[in-house]
Design an enzyme around this catalytic site. Sequence first.
Site, PDB file in Angstrom:
ATOM      1  N   ARG A  10       8.874  -7.559   0.812  1.00 30.71           N
ATOM      2  CA  ARG A  10       7.622  -8.151   1.300  1.00 30.71           C
ATOM      3  C   ARG A  10       6.483  -7.647   0.418  1.00 30.71           C
ATOM      4  O   ARG A  10       6.704  -6.810  -0.455  1.00 30.71           O
ATOM      5  CB  ARG A  10       7.392  -7.745   2.760  1.00 30.71           C
ATOM      6  CG  ARG A  10       7.353  -6.232   2.926  1.00 30.71           C
ATOM      7  CD  ARG A  10       6.982  -5.779   4.326  1.00 30.71           C
ATOM      8  NE  ARG A  10       7.031  -4.327   4.406  1.00 30.71           N
ATOM      9  CZ  ARG A  10       6.613  -3.615   5.438  1.00 30.71           C
ATOM     10  NH1 ARG A  10       6.128  -4.213   6.491  1.00 30.71           N
ATOM     11  NH2 ARG A  10       6.687  -2.306   5.431  1.00 30.71           N
ATOM     12  N   CYS A  52       2.597 -12.213  -6.692  1.00 27.91           N
ATOM     13  CA  CYS A  52       1.595 -12.293  -7.751  1.00 27.91           C
ATOM     14  C   CYS A  52       0.347 -12.892  -7.125  1.00 27.91           C
ATOM     15  O   CYS A  52       0.376 -14.022  -6.647  1.00 27.91           O
ATOM     16  CB  CYS A  52       2.078 -13.183  -8.895  1.00 27.91           C
ATOM     17  SG  CYS A  52       0.725 -13.537 -10.033  1.00 27.91           S
ATOM     18  N   ASN A  88      -0.821  -8.498   5.311  1.00 26.62           N
ATOM     19  CA  ASN A  88      -0.497  -7.179   5.854  1.00 26.62           C
ATOM     20  C   ASN A  88      -0.516  -6.157   4.728  1.00 26.62           C
ATOM     21  O   ASN A  88       0.115  -6.367   3.686  1.00 26.62           O
ATOM     22  CB  ASN A  88       0.887  -7.197   6.502  1.00 26.62           C
ATOM     23  CG  ASN A  88       1.135  -5.949   7.323  1.00 26.62           C
ATOM     24  OD1 ASN A  88       0.515  -5.747   8.361  1.00 26.62           O
ATOM     25  ND2 ASN A  88       2.017  -5.093   6.847  1.00 26.62           N
ATOM     26  N   GLU A  89      -1.266  -5.101   4.933  1.00 27.32           N
ATOM     27  CA  GLU A  89      -1.280  -3.983   3.984  1.00 27.32           C
ATOM     28  C   GLU A  89      -1.241  -4.437   2.524  1.00 27.32           C
ATOM     29  O   GLU A  89      -0.302  -4.128   1.781  1.00 27.32           O
ATOM     30  CB  GLU A  89      -0.126  -3.022   4.280  1.00 27.32           C
ATOM     31  CG  GLU A  89      -0.282  -2.349   5.626  1.00 27.32           C
ATOM     32  CD  GLU A  89       0.632  -1.151   5.838  1.00 27.32           C
ATOM     33  OE1 GLU A  89       1.685  -1.076   5.193  1.00 27.32           O
ATOM     34  OE2 GLU A  89       0.284  -0.291   6.664  1.00 27.32           O
ATOM     35  N   CYS A 121       0.536  -6.689 -10.396  1.00 32.30           N
ATOM     36  CA  CYS A 121       1.443  -7.601 -11.091  1.00 32.30           C
ATOM     37  C   CYS A 121       1.049  -7.670 -12.567  1.00 32.30           C
ATOM     38  O   CYS A 121      -0.136  -7.692 -12.899  1.00 32.30           O
ATOM     39  CB  CYS A 121       1.352  -8.987 -10.457  1.00 32.30           C
ATOM     40  SG  CYS A 121       2.365 -10.223 -11.287  1.00 32.30           S
ATOM     41  N   CYS A 171       2.324 -10.058 -14.796  1.00 30.79           N
ATOM     42  CA  CYS A 171       2.846 -11.323 -15.344  1.00 30.79           C
ATOM     43  C   CYS A 171       1.844 -11.931 -16.326  1.00 30.79           C
ATOM     44  O   CYS A 171       0.693 -11.503 -16.397  1.00 30.79           O
ATOM     45  CB  CYS A 171       3.152 -12.287 -14.204  1.00 30.79           C
ATOM     46  SG  CYS A 171       1.689 -13.115 -13.563  1.00 30.79           S
ATOM     47  N   CYS A 178      -1.461 -12.894 -14.679  1.00 29.70           N
ATOM     48  CA  CYS A 178      -2.340 -11.758 -14.362  1.00 29.70           C
ATOM     49  C   CYS A 178      -2.954 -11.188 -15.643  1.00 29.70           C
ATOM     50  O   CYS A 178      -4.119 -10.786 -15.656  1.00 29.70           O
ATOM     51  CB  CYS A 178      -1.573 -10.681 -13.592  1.00 29.70           C
ATOM     52  SG  CYS A 178      -1.244 -11.172 -11.885  1.00 29.70           S
ATOM     53  N   GLU A 221      -2.534   0.055  13.460  1.00 30.47           N
ATOM     54  CA  GLU A 221      -1.143   0.451  13.684  1.00 30.47           C
ATOM     55  C   GLU A 221      -1.081   1.965  13.825  1.00 30.47           C
ATOM     56  O   GLU A 221      -1.788   2.696  13.122  1.00 30.47           O
ATOM     57  CB  GLU A 221      -0.252   0.080  12.490  1.00 30.47           C
ATOM     58  CG  GLU A 221      -0.004  -1.383  12.293  1.00 30.47           C
ATOM     59  CD  GLU A 221       0.916  -1.621  11.081  1.00 30.47           C
ATOM     60  OE1 GLU A 221       1.700  -0.720  10.715  1.00 30.47           O
ATOM     61  OE2 GLU A 221       0.816  -2.701  10.497  1.00 30.47           O
ATOM     62  N   TRP A 259      10.264   6.166   7.878  1.00 32.90           N
ATOM     63  CA  TRP A 259      10.100   6.287   6.427  1.00 32.90           C
ATOM     64  C   TRP A 259       9.509   7.614   5.984  1.00 32.90           C
ATOM     65  O   TRP A 259       9.276   7.815   4.800  1.00 32.90           O
ATOM     66  CB  TRP A 259       9.250   5.129   5.904  1.00 32.90           C
ATOM     67  CG  TRP A 259       7.958   4.957   6.632  1.00 32.90           C
ATOM     68  CD1 TRP A 259       7.744   4.160   7.736  1.00 32.90           C
ATOM     69  CD2 TRP A 259       6.700   5.601   6.363  1.00 32.90           C
ATOM     70  NE1 TRP A 259       6.426   4.275   8.166  1.00 32.90           N
ATOM     71  CE2 TRP A 259       5.770   5.145   7.339  1.00 32.90           C
ATOM     72  CE3 TRP A 259       6.265   6.508   5.401  1.00 32.90           C
ATOM     73  CZ2 TRP A 259       4.444   5.568   7.368  1.00 32.90           C
ATOM     74  CZ3 TRP A 259       4.939   6.921   5.427  1.00 32.90           C
ATOM     75  CH2 TRP A 259       4.049   6.455   6.403  1.00 32.90           C
ATOM     76  N   HIS A 268      12.750   2.259  13.520  1.00 32.70           N
ATOM     77  CA  HIS A 268      11.340   2.649  13.599  1.00 32.70           C
ATOM     78  C   HIS A 268      10.938   2.656  15.070  1.00 32.70           C
ATOM     79  O   HIS A 268      11.264   1.747  15.812  1.00 32.70           O
ATOM     80  CB  HIS A 268      10.483   1.651  12.817  1.00 32.70           C
ATOM     81  CG  HIS A 268       9.066   2.113  12.621  1.00 32.70           C
ATOM     82  ND1 HIS A 268       8.167   2.194  13.656  1.00 32.70           N
ATOM     83  CD2 HIS A 268       8.410   2.517  11.507  1.00 32.70           C
ATOM     84  CE1 HIS A 268       7.005   2.639  13.173  1.00 32.70           C
ATOM     85  NE2 HIS A 268       7.131   2.840  11.872  1.00 32.70           N
TER      86      HIS A 268
HETATM   87  C1  GLA Z   1       3.283  -0.506   7.891  1.00 29.03           C
HETATM   88  C2  GLA Z   1       3.432  -2.000   8.072  1.00 29.03           C
HETATM   89  C3  GLA Z   1       4.266  -2.373   9.254  1.00 29.03           C
HETATM   90  C4  GLA Z   1       5.468  -1.473   9.380  1.00 29.03           C
HETATM   91  C5  GLA Z   1       4.985  -0.051   9.469  1.00 29.03           C
HETATM   92  C6  GLA Z   1       6.094   0.953   9.648  1.00 29.03           C
HETATM   93  O1  GLA Z   1       2.153   0.016   8.435  1.00 29.03           O
HETATM   94  O2  GLA Z   1       2.203  -2.654   8.153  1.00 29.03           O
HETATM   95  O3  GLA Z   1       4.678  -3.718   9.091  1.00 29.03           O
HETATM   96  O4  GLA Z   1       6.307  -1.639   8.291  1.00 29.03           O
HETATM   97  O5  GLA Z   1       4.344   0.287   8.278  1.00 29.03           O
HETATM   98  O6  GLA Z   1       5.585   2.247   9.787  1.00 29.03           O
HETATM   99 ZN    ZN Z   2       0.959 -11.975 -11.713  1.00 23.18          ZN
END
Ligand code: GLA
Ligand code: ZN
Length: 679
Positions: free
Chosen positions: A119, A123, A157-158, A163, A165, A168, A317, A325, A368
């Site tokens: 995920r 690019c 998300n985050e 990149c 390429c 870029c 979050e 992790w 998790h």
């Molecule tokens: C990040 C992501 C979430 C998940 C958590 C796990 O913050 O945004 O989708 O993967 O980590 O800690």
């Molecule tokens: Zn790129």
Amino acid sequence: MRVQTNRLFSKPAGLLHGGDYNPEQWLDRPDILEEDIRLMKQAHVNEATLGVFAWSVEEPSEGVFHFDWLKEIMDRLYENGIYTILATPTGARPVWLDKKYPEAMRVNSAGERNLHGLRHNHCMSAPAFRARVKMIDTQLAQALGNHPGLLMWHISNELGGECYCPLCRARFQQYLRGRFGGDISALNHAWWTTFWSHQFSDFDEIDPPMKNGEGSIGGLNLAWKEFTSWNMTDFLKTEIDTLRAVTPHIPVTTNFMKLYNGLDYRVLHRPLDVVSWDSYPRFGNNEEPLADTFAENAFDHAVMRSFKKDRPFLLMESAPGLVNWHPYNALKRPGIHSLAGLQAVACGADSVLYFQWRKGRGSFEQYHGAVVDHLGTGDTRVFKEVEAMGSQLQALAPVAGSLSHNRVALLFDWPNRWAIADMAGLSREKKQYERTCLLQHRSLLRMGVDCDILSMQDDLTPYKLVVAPMLYLLELGASENLTRYVQQGGNLVAGYLAGYVNEDTLCWLGGFPGDGLSDLFGVISEEIDTLYPGKTNAAIFEGGTRFAIQDFAELLRLKGAQVLAKYEQDYCQNTPAVTVHTVGTGNAYYVAARLEQAGMEHLYRRCLAEAGIPVQSLPHGVEFHCRYTEKERFAFYLNESENPATIADVFGTDMLTGQVLDGTLRLAPLQAAVLRQAR
Ligand code: GLA
Ligand code: ZN
């Protein structure tokens, strides 16, 4: 003191409690979806973050859109008093997209294109990817943008990564053309490319700093990082513009990751309405006392809070139990969850949200932590702690919209951070810019003095004391900003490594700190020494107070400053180690060496007294924060130690227990109190 309150949302009342919810993984289990609503209500949840990574369910093949399931769930949540923060699903790409538009897949710094998978690895320049993003966002906003339960958009998300390429690369060259007004000789001058024969004759010749390519031009390395932030912000803005075209009234956020090094969050936060972030401290690790882990988290919260000081931020979050992790995935011990949640609110968050509501059965995050475990019941230890957190947040409802109001600021800048990390000199492992900033913040916090984290270009006038550790790179206008601040009565503390380079990493000539700062501090730094581990020196203050020095020590020439401490030994014995220079109605302090933290605290006490800011004597491990409305103040005391704590001279009603204090606050280990007090 003028403090406005600023509620982020008119509904639901109070603070948000909820988190990431992925019902798309359970569409074949209506019984579970039903049970989720029941359990959410039991846990006093009033928010669910939906749609993160749901692209392949929302658009299973190109141009085929399915949002009915999502609408049904938003309806059911809303009927039960649970509002939705709805994510654009663009954090992960469906496989059909990569197969048809391979340019969406990133190229790494060795020039290899990724295959489909994982995920967050798109690019950000690829027109085909941007077009698909625009399409899904438009469809999503049209389908659900007017849902009465929709609180806010959560973009992707985050965001992160880079990149390399060809697209870029071309965009980078274009960016550089703009930055240097199309004048390649200006770039050559700014990047000092005559060194090692690296002159460019055209912008087309410039490659990003690839793994097997150019890495020796500081200006190029920095420009690439700045470009990546610029390009990511550009991408973020296109998602925001797409949503705004359909739902101009719905605010937007994206979730930041702590002090993520790859993006300048000072730039990225600008197009957002609300700052939010994901906090996963390693509570209970074997390297530091628990209170230090909490203090680091407080620093991160302060960074997030300070981007937009006129409104609360959101804790988007956090892990209700463990993560999967960390190097060692320890469980949060009883009480930690509640204390960490209250710390977020104390630091200015209007939410405690989790990743995630329910544990999935399979794939990468099946272990998790979540509010609802594979066991599936509402009576687990973690669930009960979440439920209790929900009640606490309800008791704290009046805090929503209140703001922090600090008079001390610490400067922390991404370009400075990047330039320090990239400079070839000193000692790679001892530079520790982030840790140095963190330690200053922690010292101040332990004196009961909260501080905001600002950039060197920000308006400093509301602050009485500004601490600027390792101010190596001076951005345009920084020197004027700092000088004006001191002239008008501010107290500024800087020191070793200040003002060595300009915004392209060219060294200032005529003495460090450069760009006029040697006049401000009344000193010139002639040399900087790196001490081998185990070799120390000391600074002796007036009256003989002695503090150890390690890692770095500069040799100063005085240019008008007054000496506050001298070196104890070595070739620099009796030369100035700490100085002060009065300029206008303010004071500029220079700390020429890395002093042990007790030495910095000694100096801060003097500066705080000068600035008229009271210091509190808090028991070790007790953290203090305040939030304000026009009429009230909410004082948070968090006991992050394993011992009971007693704090004198505390009055008011504890919103968590209802207890009216008679002047003594007693906190059990890991207990917090929030006192509601008239201003
Ligand atoms: C990040 C992501 C979430 C998940 C958590 C796990 O913050 O945004 O989708 O993967 O980590 O800690
Ligand atoms: Zn790129």
